[in-house]
Design a protein around this motif. Sequence first.
Motif, PDB file in Angstrom:
ATOM      1  N   LEU A  80      11.494   1.382  -3.291  1.00  0.00           N
ATOM      2  CA  LEU A  80      11.670   0.316  -4.260  1.00  0.00           C
ATOM      3  C   LEU A  80      13.033  -0.370  -4.113  1.00  0.00           C
ATOM      4  CD1 LEU A  80      10.119   2.143  -7.341  1.00  0.00           C
ATOM      5  CD2 LEU A  80       9.208   0.076  -6.278  1.00  0.00           C
ATOM      6  N   LEU A  81      14.076   0.403  -3.934  1.00  0.00           N
ATOM      7  CA  LEU A  81      15.421  -0.182  -3.789  1.00  0.00           C
ATOM      8  C   LEU A  81      15.583  -0.918  -2.462  1.00  0.00           C
ATOM      9  CD1 LEU A  81      17.658   2.666  -5.289  1.00  0.00           C
ATOM     10  CD2 LEU A  81      16.844   0.576  -6.399  1.00  0.00           C
ATOM     11  N   LEU A  82      14.824  -0.483  -1.452  1.00  0.00           N
ATOM     12  CA  LEU A  82      14.906  -1.120  -0.140  1.00  0.00           C
ATOM     13  C   LEU A  82      14.383  -2.552  -0.163  1.00  0.00           C
ATOM     14  CD1 LEU A  82      15.911  -0.152   2.639  1.00  0.00           C
ATOM     15  CD2 LEU A  82      13.536   0.338   3.240  1.00  0.00           C
ATOM     16  N   PHE A 117      15.063 -13.244  -6.241  1.00  0.00           N
ATOM     17  CA  PHE A 117      15.739 -12.420  -7.244  1.00  0.00           C
ATOM     18  C   PHE A 117      14.764 -11.822  -8.256  1.00  0.00           C
ATOM     19  CE2 PHE A 117      19.301 -15.095  -5.796  1.00  0.00           C
ATOM     20  CZ  PHE A 117      20.210 -14.091  -5.483  1.00  0.00           C
ATOM     21  N   ILE A 118      13.593 -12.428  -8.410  1.00  0.00           N
ATOM     22  CA  ILE A 118      12.593 -11.851  -9.309  1.00  0.00           C
ATOM     23  C   ILE A 118      12.138 -10.498  -8.770  1.00  0.00           C
ATOM     24  CG2 ILE A 118      10.309 -12.128 -10.315  1.00  0.00           C
ATOM     25  CD1 ILE A 118      12.239 -14.018 -11.527  1.00  0.00           C
ATOM     26  N   ILE A 119      11.765 -10.476  -7.481  1.00  0.00           N
ATOM     27  CA  ILE A 119      11.325  -9.218  -6.874  1.00  0.00           C
ATOM     28  C   ILE A 119      12.472  -8.235  -6.797  1.00  0.00           C
ATOM     29  CG2 ILE A 119      10.549  -8.150  -4.714  1.00  0.00           C
ATOM     30  CD1 ILE A 119       8.751 -10.511  -4.243  1.00  0.00           C
ATOM     31  N   ARG A 120      13.654  -8.691  -6.392  1.00  0.00           N
ATOM     32  CA  ARG A 120      14.800  -7.788  -6.262  1.00  0.00           C
ATOM     33  C   ARG A 120      15.126  -7.111  -7.594  1.00  0.00           C
ATOM     34  NH1 ARG A 120      19.990 -10.272  -3.581  1.00  0.00           N
ATOM     35  NH2 ARG A 120      20.637  -8.124  -4.050  1.00  0.00           N
ATOM     36  N   ALA A 121      15.194  -7.903  -8.655  1.00  0.00           N
ATOM     37  CA  ALA A 121      15.548  -7.348  -9.964  1.00  0.00           C
ATOM     38  C   ALA A 121      14.465  -6.413 -10.466  1.00  0.00           C
ATOM     39  CB  ALA A 121      15.796  -8.477 -10.964  1.00  0.00           C
ATOM     40  N   PHE A 122      13.193  -6.816 -10.316  1.00  0.00           N
ATOM     41  CA  PHE A 122      12.123  -5.992 -10.864  1.00  0.00           C
ATOM     42  C   PHE A 122      11.941  -4.704 -10.074  1.00  0.00           C
ATOM     43  CE2 PHE A 122       7.909  -4.708 -12.217  1.00  0.00           C
ATOM     44  CZ  PHE A 122       7.979  -4.966 -13.587  1.00  0.00           C
ATOM     45  N   ALA A 123      11.949  -4.791  -8.743  1.00  0.00           N
ATOM     46  CA  ALA A 123      11.811  -3.582  -7.922  1.00  0.00           C
ATOM     47  C   ALA A 123      12.972  -2.625  -8.180  1.00  0.00           C
ATOM     48  CB  ALA A 123      11.752  -3.956  -6.438  1.00  0.00           C
ATOM     49  N   SER A 124      14.184  -3.160  -8.283  1.00  0.00           N
ATOM     50  CA  SER A 124      15.345  -2.318  -8.579  1.00  0.00           C
ATOM     51  C   SER A 124      15.209  -1.684  -9.958  1.00  0.00           C
ATOM     52  CB  SER A 124      16.636  -3.145  -8.514  1.00  0.00           C
ATOM     53  OG  SER A 124      16.837  -3.675  -7.229  1.00  0.00           O
ATOM     54  N   TYR A 162       0.820  -1.212   0.000  1.00  0.00           N
ATOM     55  CA  TYR A 162       0.000   0.000   0.000  1.00  0.00           C
ATOM     56  C   TYR A 162       0.855   1.263   0.000  1.00  0.00           C
ATOM     57  CZ  TYR A 162      -3.644  -3.324   1.206  1.00  0.00           C
ATOM     58  OH  TYR A 162      -4.502  -4.390   1.197  1.00  0.00           O
ATOM     59  N   LEU A 163       2.037   1.182   0.591  1.00  0.00           N
ATOM     60  CA  LEU A 163       2.913   2.359   0.647  1.00  0.00           C
ATOM     61  C   LEU A 163       3.313   2.804  -0.746  1.00  0.00           C
ATOM     62  CD1 LEU A 163       4.234   4.251   2.669  1.00  0.00           C
ATOM     63  CD2 LEU A 163       6.220   2.724   2.735  1.00  0.00           C
ATOM     64  N   LEU A 164       3.485   1.849  -1.640  1.00  0.00           N
ATOM     65  CA  LEU A 164       3.826   2.163  -3.027  1.00  0.00           C
ATOM     66  C   LEU A 164       2.728   3.006  -3.671  1.00  0.00           C
ATOM     67  CD1 LEU A 164       5.999   1.596  -5.162  1.00  0.00           C
ATOM     68  CD2 LEU A 164       4.774  -0.488  -5.761  1.00  0.00           C
ATOM     69  N   ILE A 165       1.490   2.662  -3.435  1.00  0.00           N
ATOM     70  CA  ILE A 165       0.352   3.413  -3.979  1.00  0.00           C
ATOM     71  C   ILE A 165       0.275   4.802  -3.339  1.00  0.00           C
ATOM     72  CG2 ILE A 165      -2.134   3.400  -4.365  1.00  0.00           C
ATOM     73  CD1 ILE A 165      -0.555   1.171  -5.802  1.00  0.00           C
ATOM     74  N   ILE A 166       0.563   4.885  -2.045  1.00  0.00           N
ATOM     75  CA  ILE A 166       0.519   6.170  -1.337  1.00  0.00           C
ATOM     76  C   ILE A 166       1.530   7.155  -1.922  1.00  0.00           C
ATOM     77  CG2 ILE A 166       1.029   7.287   0.887  1.00  0.00           C
ATOM     78  CD1 ILE A 166      -0.215   4.816   2.226  1.00  0.00           C
TER      79      ILE A 166
END
Length: 368
Positions: free
Chosen positions: A284-286, A295-302, A14-18
């Motif tokens: 996002l980087l955090l 690694f899917i989430i890490r790579a995509f969020a980064s 939810y923080l991402l949307i905020i």
Amino acid sequence: MRLFDKRIVSHFDYLLIIFILPLILLSYHLISETNETLANKQLVYFSLSLLFFIGVFLLPIRKHIRLMPLFYWIGIALLLSVEFWGESRLGAKRWISIPFLETTIQPSEVIKPVFILMIGYLVHNRPPPSDGYGIKDFIYFSFYILLPFVLIAKEPDLGTALVLLLVGYGILFVIGVNWRIWASILILIAVSAPFAYTYLIKDYQKKRIIDFVSEKPSYHVQQSIIAIGSGGLNGKDSDEATQTQLKFLPIATSDFIFAFFVERYGFLGAVLLIVIYTLLIYHLLLMNSYFKDDFIIRAFASGVGLLIFFNMSVNILMVIGFAPVVGLPLPLFSYGGSSFINFIVLIAILENLLAFRFMDMYDFERKL
């Protein structure tokens, strides 16, 4: 059923949307002040992006991640098709007409989410060793990064190509590459830069660089700097924002919307806007700390964080005269449909990977 699992609600970010909502609302407010027609069109883009968000969020992305190479090569095929069937506008061939729909798509925008997911897929299949990737792995990843870069740069769309290049290698930097490789690349860039400037970039791109390094900035940048300076500390009322209202500031709702925003809300408004972007990118980087083994989430969020960072940085530096003028919009803020919807799709994919991570993990690992 998949949609009624309680973990979806608890794992949704939810923080991402905020962080994103203030950017969207401020953007619409600015656009509506200058052009009611554009504001109405932007509402259509908002509505479409919501539909895209819901549709993409509900896709079983991780379960079918093995299809990612197929989508990657489809994206490459679309980029290649621009060379043969693309439409030219203002000297650039970047669009493909869709038969019977009387509209066009821009493959360089379409490939962004696929490109970042592809790198995540490759990283998952080939995790980094403790001391980072070596030269063999680096060359392997570089093939998938450089191929779209070359095709997009050839359109020509050097701004988008360079951002995609930096995002690709930025993901590898975050995931982990041996420091000797980065040192070698920096030396190579320093040595080859004069050759690249002389033989590889086009005349109009050289002109942008010359305009940038010259003592007198181009007309667009001059008007942008005047708008920013006139905003002062607290900004001006809408009727008093003469640079925008009298049309001195070019492309005020898209490429130069940051200058328009600062004229209206001043230095304090600019700081607030940059803080929102900074918090969004940091968040996002955090995720690299929260999901060390995913690694899917890490790579995509980064990748999403870096894409927002590079677009934001180049756009802001451009309008204040600290970077050459290129057609990179301010993410989630500039007027336009393709870029805005594309960023919303990126956010939807990330939310999907986060919300369904435990539900899909078993099938994901079993298939890989």
